[in-house]
Design a protein around this motif. Structure first.
Motif, PDB file in Angstrom:
ATOM      1  N   TYR A 161       5.820   7.189 -15.278  1.00  0.00           N
ATOM      2  CA  TYR A 161       5.586   6.594 -13.959  1.00  0.00           C
ATOM      3  C   TYR A 161       4.840   7.606 -13.085  1.00  0.00           C
ATOM      4  N   LEU A 162       4.074   7.082 -12.131  1.00  0.00           N
ATOM      5  CA  LEU A 162       3.358   7.929 -11.179  1.00  0.00           C
ATOM      6  C   LEU A 162       4.124   7.951  -9.861  1.00  0.00           C
ATOM      7  N   ASP A 163       4.317   9.176  -9.342  1.00  0.00           N
ATOM      8  CA  ASP A 163       4.965   9.352  -8.040  1.00  0.00           C
ATOM      9  C   ASP A 163       4.052   8.917  -6.916  1.00  0.00           C
ATOM     10  N   VAL A 164       4.536   8.047  -6.070  1.00  0.00           N
ATOM     11  CA  VAL A 164       3.803   7.710  -4.844  1.00  0.00           C
ATOM     12  C   VAL A 164       4.835   7.598  -3.721  1.00  0.00           C
ATOM     13  N   THR A 165       4.345   7.366  -2.505  1.00  0.00           N
ATOM     14  CA  THR A 165       5.259   7.296  -1.363  1.00  0.00           C
ATOM     15  C   THR A 165       4.757   6.279  -0.344  1.00  0.00           C
ATOM     16  N   HIS A 166       5.718   5.725   0.402  1.00  0.00           N
ATOM     17  CA  HIS A 166       5.349   4.856   1.524  1.00  0.00           C
ATOM     18  C   HIS A 166       4.784   5.688   2.675  1.00  0.00           C
ATOM     19  N   SER A 167       5.068   6.989   2.674  1.00  0.00           N
ATOM     20  CA  SER A 167       4.780   7.832   3.829  1.00  0.00           C
ATOM     21  C   SER A 167       3.477   8.603   3.636  1.00  0.00           C
ATOM     22  N   SER A 168       2.520   8.382   4.545  1.00  0.00           N
ATOM     23  CA  SER A 168       1.264   9.142   4.442  1.00  0.00           C
ATOM     24  C   SER A 168       1.543  10.630   4.696  1.00  0.00           C
ATOM     25  N   ALA A 216      14.228  11.146   1.114  1.00  0.00           N
ATOM     26  CA  ALA A 216      13.469  12.080   1.953  1.00  0.00           C
ATOM     27  C   ALA A 216      11.966  11.908   1.727  1.00  0.00           C
ATOM     28  N   GLN A 217      11.591  11.647   0.494  1.00  0.00           N
ATOM     29  CA  GLN A 217      10.164  11.531   0.167  1.00  0.00           C
ATOM     30  C   GLN A 217       9.652  10.093   0.327  1.00  0.00           C
ATOM     31  N   GLN A 218      10.555   9.188   0.715  1.00  0.00           N
ATOM     32  CA  GLN A 218      10.205   7.748   0.762  1.00  0.00           C
ATOM     33  C   GLN A 218       9.485   7.373  -0.540  1.00  0.00           C
ATOM     34  N   ALA A 219      10.132   7.764  -1.611  1.00  0.00           N
ATOM     35  CA  ALA A 219       9.453   7.765  -2.905  1.00  0.00           C
ATOM     36  C   ALA A 219       9.441   6.400  -3.578  1.00  0.00           C
ATOM     37  N   CYS A 220       8.360   6.161  -4.291  1.00  0.00           N
ATOM     38  CA  CYS A 220       8.206   4.984  -5.140  1.00  0.00           C
ATOM     39  C   CYS A 220       7.567   5.451  -6.451  1.00  0.00           C
ATOM     40  N   LEU A 221       7.594   4.582  -7.430  1.00  0.00           N
ATOM     41  CA  LEU A 221       6.956   4.890  -8.712  1.00  0.00           C
ATOM     42  C   LEU A 221       6.045   3.734  -9.099  1.00  0.00           C
ATOM     43  N   ILE A 222       4.917   4.073  -9.708  1.00  0.00           N
ATOM     44  CA  ILE A 222       4.054   3.024 -10.272  1.00  0.00           C
ATOM     45  C   ILE A 222       4.073   3.174 -11.792  1.00  0.00           C
ATOM     46  N   ARG A 223       4.318   2.069 -12.469  1.00  0.00           N
ATOM     47  CA  ARG A 223       4.358   2.077 -13.927  1.00  0.00           C
ATOM     48  C   ARG A 223       2.942   2.242 -14.495  1.00  0.00           C
ATOM     49  N   ALA A 224       2.792   3.144 -15.434  1.00  0.00           N
ATOM     50  CA  ALA A 224       1.504   3.335 -16.112  1.00  0.00           C
ATOM     51  C   ALA A 224       1.635   2.924 -17.572  1.00  0.00           C
ATOM     52  N   ARG A 248       0.861  -1.202   0.000  1.00  0.00           N
ATOM     53  CA  ARG A 248       0.000   0.000   0.000  1.00  0.00           C
ATOM     54  C   ARG A 248       0.897   1.253   0.000  1.00  0.00           C
ATOM     55  N   VAL A 249       0.612   2.123  -0.928  1.00  0.00           N
ATOM     56  CA  VAL A 249       1.376   3.375  -1.040  1.00  0.00           C
ATOM     57  C   VAL A 249       0.399   4.529  -1.204  1.00  0.00           C
ATOM     58  N   TYR A 250       0.916   5.764  -1.047  1.00  0.00           N
ATOM     59  CA  TYR A 250       0.044   6.934  -0.983  1.00  0.00           C
ATOM     60  C   TYR A 250       0.478   8.023  -1.957  1.00  0.00           C
ATOM     61  N   ARG A 251      -0.490   8.901  -2.194  1.00  0.00           N
ATOM     62  CA  ARG A 251      -0.198  10.037  -3.073  1.00  0.00           C
ATOM     63  C   ARG A 251      -1.119  11.189  -2.704  1.00  0.00           C
ATOM     64  N   GLY A 252      -0.577  12.412  -2.718  1.00  0.00           N
ATOM     65  CA  GLY A 252      -1.412  13.581  -2.461  1.00  0.00           C
ATOM     66  C   GLY A 252      -1.491  14.460  -3.693  1.00  0.00           C
ATOM     67  N   GLN A 253      -2.676  14.994  -3.957  1.00  0.00           N
ATOM     68  CA  GLN A 253      -2.867  15.909  -5.079  1.00  0.00           C
ATOM     69  C   GLN A 253      -3.739  17.078  -4.627  1.00  0.00           C
ATOM     70  N   THR A 254      -3.501  18.232  -5.236  1.00  0.00           N
ATOM     71  CA  THR A 254      -4.335  19.386  -4.891  1.00  0.00           C
ATOM     72  C   THR A 254      -5.686  19.319  -5.591  1.00  0.00           C
ATOM     73  N   VAL A 295       7.845   0.397  -8.169  1.00  0.00           N
ATOM     74  CA  VAL A 295       9.302   0.449  -8.083  1.00  0.00           C
ATOM     75  C   VAL A 295       9.657   1.191  -6.806  1.00  0.00           C
ATOM     76  N   ASP A 296      10.209   0.463  -5.846  1.00  0.00           N
ATOM     77  CA  ASP A 296      10.584   1.079  -4.569  1.00  0.00           C
ATOM     78  C   ASP A 296      11.983   1.673  -4.731  1.00  0.00           C
ATOM     79  N   LEU A 297      12.048   2.991  -4.777  1.00  0.00           N
ATOM     80  CA  LEU A 297      13.319   3.632  -5.120  1.00  0.00           C
ATOM     81  C   LEU A 297      14.367   3.457  -4.016  1.00  0.00           C
ATOM     82  N   ALA A 298      13.916   3.215  -2.801  1.00  0.00           N
ATOM     83  CA  ALA A 298      14.897   2.993  -1.724  1.00  0.00           C
ATOM     84  C   ALA A 298      15.625   1.665  -1.929  1.00  0.00           C
TER      85      ALA A 298
END
Lengths: 244, 569
Positions: free
Chosen positions: B97-104, B189-197, B27-33, B173-176
């Motif tokens: 790829y879509l930016d997502v993160t492990h961190s809420s 810093a962003q605990q960043a991951c990518l999802i392939r689209a 489970r990963v998260y993403r924020g959008q305005t 793709v877990d970038l860490a």
């Protein structure tokens, strides 16, 4: 005795004085001298410096005997060149430098290419003496090297001689800069060579053993010509005024 | 939970109420305005300078210790399909790829901060009073500011990429877990991951991986035991993030402004210049703004001591600025992929040039040209120790007279503003050997091309561009693709006919205008994309008859879309 190889072998078994005497007594001829010179060139190519020295010495004796001053001078130059190639210590480089002085003094009448190479050799020996010698002697050796180079006109030299001249000049100036001299002294040293460097603009300078070196040398010469080699101005210009 | 969430505790409660993550998924998260369907930026719009970004970042990776592999093995494939797009996603113009993160908490930050670009104009030049070398510049700062409306918080359940083969649509793709040097301070810093689209499926969105019940609505004021991080925390400064520093440190180049056509310094890569929260951070970004002088070779070469530039008056040459790094993309000069027979022909004497909006303005001569190569050819701008004493080929002058070319290389050490011209070297095509031969004024005997290492590649790059901007239909002088056919090779060769256009660039000081080479879509020209010839031959491409290829173009190739058995699109 017509075979240079055999002659060299015989000569090597005798003491140096005897071999010169020997050469004078064996019906010297230009062909024999040429053959000995070529033998020296081949020995040098194969890395046999000892054999090369003997061959050039003998060739010098032969050309002296037949009165060919230019070829004899070339032989002496090659003997020194081999000694330079074998040198590793300050004393050995000093030996080459000292031995070259009387030859340089007598070189006015020689073909310019040979005179050029002789002086460049002395300058090269002085530079290398500066790299292996004591810290106190460093500046003196570099100054001697630059003094010799300053007497040369590289525009008149062939490509291989220019390549040696150019890389030596750059190495000398870099060494001078590394000594931490004041900018005025460095500027003075650089200006002394700006005209010579400018005269090489457009020359093809290539180094067989290091193809990447050619463009570096060409670029450095252009900077010397413009007086910007030792007095640097970074080409990366940053922000000077935020207007909004 | 319904309604707008305004605290970390309420968000935790809402997340706990979501359906559990299925086994084998993460489970990963993403924020959008705004609540637009989660879709990679690369699928929403054209990827600006995508090819240039990838080539340059591959060069940077090479310099950072991941050598370029000649073979497209699995590691190299992962480089081009995962790690270089990752760099583009995090530092540049985006990817597929879509930016997502492990961190809420990180997802909350991106939901509650809106990003907008703000241009800033300034002057770059040598230190001190105003100088003729001063040039206008524009930097597009990316500024984050508190978003005061309702924002959206997404959760995805996706399978983790196995790190083998190619990520499938929806793979995480877990970038860490990525290889060095790609675990950058920013992605950590962003605990960043990518999802392939995949643009072909679900309209490019990843809605089918969304956790039921999301997006959640969140808004400021935000209450949390941990304050929201600052911009400087989310995007570590170039002083600590070497990738950020590498991309920012590429010197700016003159590009034509779309409204006036006048040249302004801009960054050659679409790197995001993040506006930080502190003067120290912004100072570190601003310190990377620079241009490499001289900015215009043709202008610099026409002044100064003529004795150091022993070549004909540069005012006679058409100045062409190449914006893309091309050396790495083209074959080595001694490669048998270059067909010299093709390369020396098909160059027009004059071609039309256009303004920046595509309007034809006149004709430019191609018999005498001065190419200025991109500063993107150098990958070590961020490493000051490597700037010293390293000369590079800044340009090449090519003067064409009948069947002969006279060439001068323009060299510059990276620690000096002084230019050097090397040459002249003359080239002509030897029909018997099917190769160029060369000579110099001091050694006029024609010699085989292979003995000339210094001039070869720049000369071929120049000829390649001269043919690309010519309107005469030309087969590219190297195959775009070739495969071993057992008793020979299958070749695919692109056909160009004005694929590269000369775009007029007005000098900001008004006295040294130039041209850039752009594709028809207005992007810096990198490669031909039009029709192609396909054929088999038992010969190396260098030995294939140029005449036969020219005949094939004349009889089989048409600039329109009419199909031909021999033509591929």
């Amino acid at each position: 005795m017509t075979n240079a190889e055999e002659l060299l072998q015989l000569a090597c078994q005798r003491d140096p004085a005897a071999l010169e005497q020997f050469a004078k007594t064996v019906t010297p001829s230009r062909a024999l001298g040429d053959e000995l010179s070529q033998l020296g060139d081949r020995a040098l190519e194969s890395g046999d410096l000892k054999k090369g020295t003997s061959a050039y010495r003998l060739a010098t004796s032969v050309f002296d005997a037949i009165g060919d001053g230019n070829e004899a001078a070339r032989g002496r130059f090659m003997v020194l060149q081999v000694a330079f190639m074998a040198a590793q210590t300050e004393d050995q480089y000093r030996f080459v430098y000292d031995q070259s002085r009387p030859q340089i003094e007598r070189s006015e009448a020689l073909p310019y290419a040979l005179r050029f190479n002789l002086i460049a050799l002395a300058a090269d020996a002085a530079f290398w003496a500066s790299t292996v010698g004591s810290a106190e002697a460093k500046l003196g050796w570099i100054a001697r090297s630059l003094d010799d180079l300053a007497t040369l006109d590289p525009a008149q030299a062939d490509d291989s001689s220019v390549a040696r001249y150019a890389s030596l000049l750059i190495a000398d100036l870099q060494a001078l800069r590394d000594l931490g001299l004041d900018q005025a002294t460095l500027d003075q040293a650089e200006v002394r060579f700006s005209k010579a460097a400018a005269s090489l603009a457009g020359r093809q300078i290539q180094y067989q053993a290091d193809p990447e070196k050619g463009p570096a040398v060409v670029a450095a010469l252009a900077r010397i010509a413009a007086g910007q080699f030792l007095g640097k101005r970074s080409p990366l210009f940053g922000r000077k005024d935020a207007s909004s | 939970m319904t309604g707008v969430i305004r605290s970390a505790d309420d968000l935790d409660t809402a997340l706990a109420a979501l359906p559990p993550c299925p086994p084998g998924k993460v489970r990963v998260y993403r924020g959008q305005t705004h609540n637009y369907a989660p879709m990679p930026s690369g699928l929403r719009r054209r990827l600006d300078r995508d090819a240039i970004w990838k080539v340059y970042s591959r060069n940077l990776a090479d310099a950072a210790g991941v050598p370029l592999s000649e073979q497209m093995d699995s590691a190299e494939l992962a480089m081009w399909y995962v790690w270089l797009p990752m760099l583009a996603q995090h530092y540049g113009a985006g990817s597929n790829y879509l930016d997502v993160t492990h961190s809420s908490a990180q997802a909350v930050w991106f939901a509650l901060n809106a990003a907008a670009f703000h241009p800033e104009k300034s002057i770059l030049g040598p230190p001190g009073p105003p100088s003729p070398e001063d040039l206008p510049s524009t930097v597009e700062w990316l500024e984050y500011s508190p978003f005061e409306e309702t924002a959206y918080f997404y959760a995805f359940d996706v399978p983790a990429w196995s790190m083998q083969d190619f990520p499938a649509r929806g793979d995480l793709v877990d970038l860490a877990q990525g290889p060095q040097p790609f675990r950058s301070p920013r992605v950590l810093a962003q605990q960043a991951c990518l999802i392939r689209a995949d643009q072909e499926k679900e309209n490019g969105t990843l809605n089918d991986f969304l956790v039921a019940g999301t997006p959640l609505q969140i808004a400021r004021p935000w209450t949390s035991s941990m304050p929201l991080p600052s911009v400087d925390d989310v995007f570590p400064s170039p002083a600590v993030d070497s990738w950020f520093n590498r991309f920012l440190s590429v010197p700016m180049i003159l590009v034509p402004e779309t409204d006036t056509g006048t040249a302004t310094l801009r960054r050659p890569l679409p790197v995001m210049a993040i506006r930080g929260a502190t003067p120290k951070y912004n100072g570190a970004v601003t310190a990377t703004e620079s241009y490499f002088a001289p900015a215009l070779l043709h202008k610099a070469l026409r002044g100064g001591p003529e004795s150091s530039h022993a070549m004909p008056d540069v005012r006679n040459a058409t100045p062409i600025l190449i914006e893309a790094p091309v050396f790495v993309a083209l074959p080595a000069a001694d490669s048998d992929r270059w067909n010299h027979d093709l390369l020396h022909r098909g160059i027009d004497d004059r071609v039309p040039f256009f303004d920046v909006n595509g309007k034809e303005c006149g004709l430019a001569g191609l018999r005498d040209t001065l190419f200025q190569f991109s500063t993107l050819e150098v990958s070590s701008w961020s490493e000051s120790s490597r700037r010293d004493g390293t000369p590079f080929t800044r340009g090449i002058r090519v003067i064409r007279d009948s069947d002969e070319f006279t060439v001068y290389l323009i060299l510059q050490e990276s620690s000096s503003a002084t230019l050097a011209a090397a040459g002249a070297v003359r080239f002509r095509f030897d029909a018997t050997a099917r190769r160029f031969v060369w000579s110099t004024p001091s050694a006029p005997t024609w010699k085989p091309f292979k003995e000339l290492d210094l001039f070869g590649k720049p000369f071929f790059v120049a000829l390649h561009f001269l043919r690309v901007i010519s309107t005469t239909p030309n087969a590219q002088a190297f195959p775009s693709l070739f495969t071993d056919a057992g008793n020979g090779y299958n070749y695919i060769v692109r056909i160009t006919a004005g694929d590269g256009r000369l775009i007029h660039v007005a000098d900001p000081h008004g006295d040294a205008d130039a041209f850039v080479v752009r594709s028809v879509d207005g992007e810096p020209f990198t490669h031909a994309t039009g029709g192609a010839l396909q054929f088999q031959s038992e010969l190396a491409f260098a030995d294939v008859s140029g005449e036969a290829i020219r005949d094939a173009i004349a009889t089989e190739w048409r600039p329109a879309v009419t199909s031909s058995p021999q033509r591929t699109e």
